[in-house]
Motif scaffolding. Sequence first.
Motif, PDB file in Angstrom:
ATOM      1  N   UNK A 193       0.829  -1.206   0.000  1.00  0.00           N
ATOM      2  CA  UNK A 193       0.000   0.000   0.000  1.00  0.00           C
ATOM      3  C   UNK A 193       0.860   1.251   0.000  1.00  0.00           C
ATOM      4  N   UNK A 194       1.955   1.237   0.745  1.00  0.00           N
ATOM      5  CA  UNK A 194       2.873   2.381   0.760  1.00  0.00           C
ATOM      6  C   UNK A 194       3.465   2.611  -0.627  1.00  0.00           C
ATOM      7  N   UNK A 195       3.926   1.545  -1.263  1.00  0.00           N
ATOM      8  CA  UNK A 195       4.488   1.676  -2.608  1.00  0.00           C
ATOM      9  C   UNK A 195       3.428   2.186  -3.583  1.00  0.00           C
ATOM     10  N   UNK A 196       2.233   1.672  -3.461  1.00  0.00           N
ATOM     11  CA  UNK A 196       1.131   2.112  -4.324  1.00  0.00           C
ATOM     12  C   UNK A 196       0.814   3.589  -4.097  1.00  0.00           C
ATOM     13  N   UNK A 197       0.791   3.997  -2.825  1.00  0.00           N
ATOM     14  CA  UNK A 197       0.513   5.396  -2.498  1.00  0.00           C
ATOM     15  C   UNK A 197       1.580   6.339  -3.021  1.00  0.00           C
ATOM     16  N   UNK A 198       2.836   5.929  -2.916  1.00  0.00           N
ATOM     17  CA  UNK A 198       3.917   6.759  -3.446  1.00  0.00           C
ATOM     18  C   UNK A 198       3.814   6.877  -4.961  1.00  0.00           C
ATOM     19  N   UNK A 199       3.460   5.792  -5.621  1.00  0.00           N
ATOM     20  CA  UNK A 199       3.303   5.809  -7.075  1.00  0.00           C
ATOM     21  C   UNK A 199       2.142   6.718  -7.484  1.00  0.00           C
ATOM     22  N   UNK A 229       2.183  10.134  -9.803  1.00  0.00           N
ATOM     23  CA  UNK A 229       1.310  10.341 -10.961  1.00  0.00           C
ATOM     24  C   UNK A 229       0.571  11.678 -10.843  1.00  0.00           C
ATOM     25  N   UNK A 230       0.105  11.993  -9.639  1.00  0.00           N
ATOM     26  CA  UNK A 230      -0.667  13.217  -9.420  1.00  0.00           C
ATOM     27  C   UNK A 230       0.230  14.438  -9.277  1.00  0.00           C
ATOM     28  N   UNK A 231       1.529  14.244  -9.269  1.00  0.00           N
ATOM     29  CA  UNK A 231       2.462  15.362  -9.158  1.00  0.00           C
ATOM     30  C   UNK A 231       2.533  15.939  -7.756  1.00  0.00           C
ATOM     31  N   UNK A 232       2.177  15.148  -6.765  1.00  0.00           N
ATOM     32  CA  UNK A 232       2.217  15.617  -5.381  1.00  0.00           C
ATOM     33  C   UNK A 232       3.612  15.456  -4.815  1.00  0.00           C
ATOM     34  N   UNK A 257      -5.196  -0.080  -2.100  1.00  0.00           N
ATOM     35  CA  UNK A 257      -4.322  -0.250  -3.258  1.00  0.00           C
ATOM     36  C   UNK A 257      -5.114  -0.124  -4.553  1.00  0.00           C
ATOM     37  N   UNK A 258      -6.328  -0.642  -4.577  1.00  0.00           N
ATOM     38  CA  UNK A 258      -7.144  -0.620  -5.790  1.00  0.00           C
ATOM     39  C   UNK A 258      -7.683   0.767  -6.106  1.00  0.00           C
ATOM     40  N   UNK A 259      -7.701   1.648  -5.109  1.00  0.00           N
ATOM     41  CA  UNK A 259      -8.191   3.001  -5.333  1.00  0.00           C
ATOM     42  C   UNK A 259      -7.292   3.697  -6.345  1.00  0.00           C
ATOM     43  N   UNK A 260      -7.907   4.252  -7.353  1.00  0.00           N
ATOM     44  CA  UNK A 260      -7.130   4.886  -8.417  1.00  0.00           C
ATOM     45  C   UNK A 260      -6.778   6.315  -8.045  1.00  0.00           C
ATOM     46  N   UNK A 261      -5.680   6.790  -8.589  1.00  0.00           N
ATOM     47  CA  UNK A 261      -5.202   8.141  -8.292  1.00  0.00           C
ATOM     48  C   UNK A 261      -6.215   9.186  -8.732  1.00  0.00           C
ATOM     49  N   UNK A 262      -6.848   8.996  -9.900  1.00  0.00           N
ATOM     50  CA  UNK A 262      -7.808   9.996 -10.361  1.00  0.00           C
ATOM     51  C   UNK A 262      -9.053   9.994  -9.492  1.00  0.00           C
ATOM     52  N   UNK A 263      -9.414   8.847  -8.937  1.00  0.00           N
ATOM     53  CA  UNK A 263     -10.553   8.789  -8.020  1.00  0.00           C
ATOM     54  C   UNK A 263     -10.250   9.601  -6.764  1.00  0.00           C
ATOM     55  N   UNK A 264      -9.023   9.508  -6.304  1.00  0.00           N
ATOM     56  CA  UNK A 264      -8.606  10.268  -5.129  1.00  0.00           C
ATOM     57  C   UNK A 264      -8.657  11.762  -5.430  1.00  0.00           C
ATOM     58  N   UNK A 265      -8.214  12.163  -6.614  1.00  0.00           N
ATOM     59  CA  UNK A 265      -8.254  13.564  -7.015  1.00  0.00           C
ATOM     60  C   UNK A 265      -9.699  14.053  -7.083  1.00  0.00           C
TER      61      UNK A 265
END
Length: 154
Positions: free
Chosen positions: A19-25, A29-32, A99-107
């Motif tokens: 999950x940490x690796x996924x979150x960093x990735x 992607x989001x430029x954070x 982990x399955x949560x997508x970056x764009x969904x978070x945005x």
Amino acid sequence: MLSIVVIACIVVLFAMMLDLASGLYKAKIRGEIRSSWGLKRTLTKFITYEGGMLIAAGVDLLMHLSKIPELFGLHTIQGIPVITCLVGVFLLVVEFISIREKADKKTKKEMADAAELLVKMLDNDTFKEMFKLAAEQQNGIKEAHTEPEEPDAA
């Protein structure tokens, strides 16, 4: 029983690392900016998750020592850390969803949260008055620029 508890704790730890690796990735992607503050949250999560697993193991140990499964006729689960395994499965499901949560969904969620905050701010009477005054001033400026010129008396 101890070996099952250790394996369950290691599996939960592995899921947290994924999950940490996924979150960093996702942050990349989001430029954070990936800061130490986010990593501190991971430490807090580690303490919470693994602490919960150890507490569940303690409950299982006390149940085993007090022969509670035998009292209820559950001889088949004697020596199996049932509570630890249930807590571990729950934590694995939580990590899987994260982990399955997508970056764009978070945005999109963050944008929705910002829009909700804006709506709450606009409900405030002070902000309503400020926007009303700004609109009146804007209308006054527009009217001054669009007033027809008086015809010359020739």
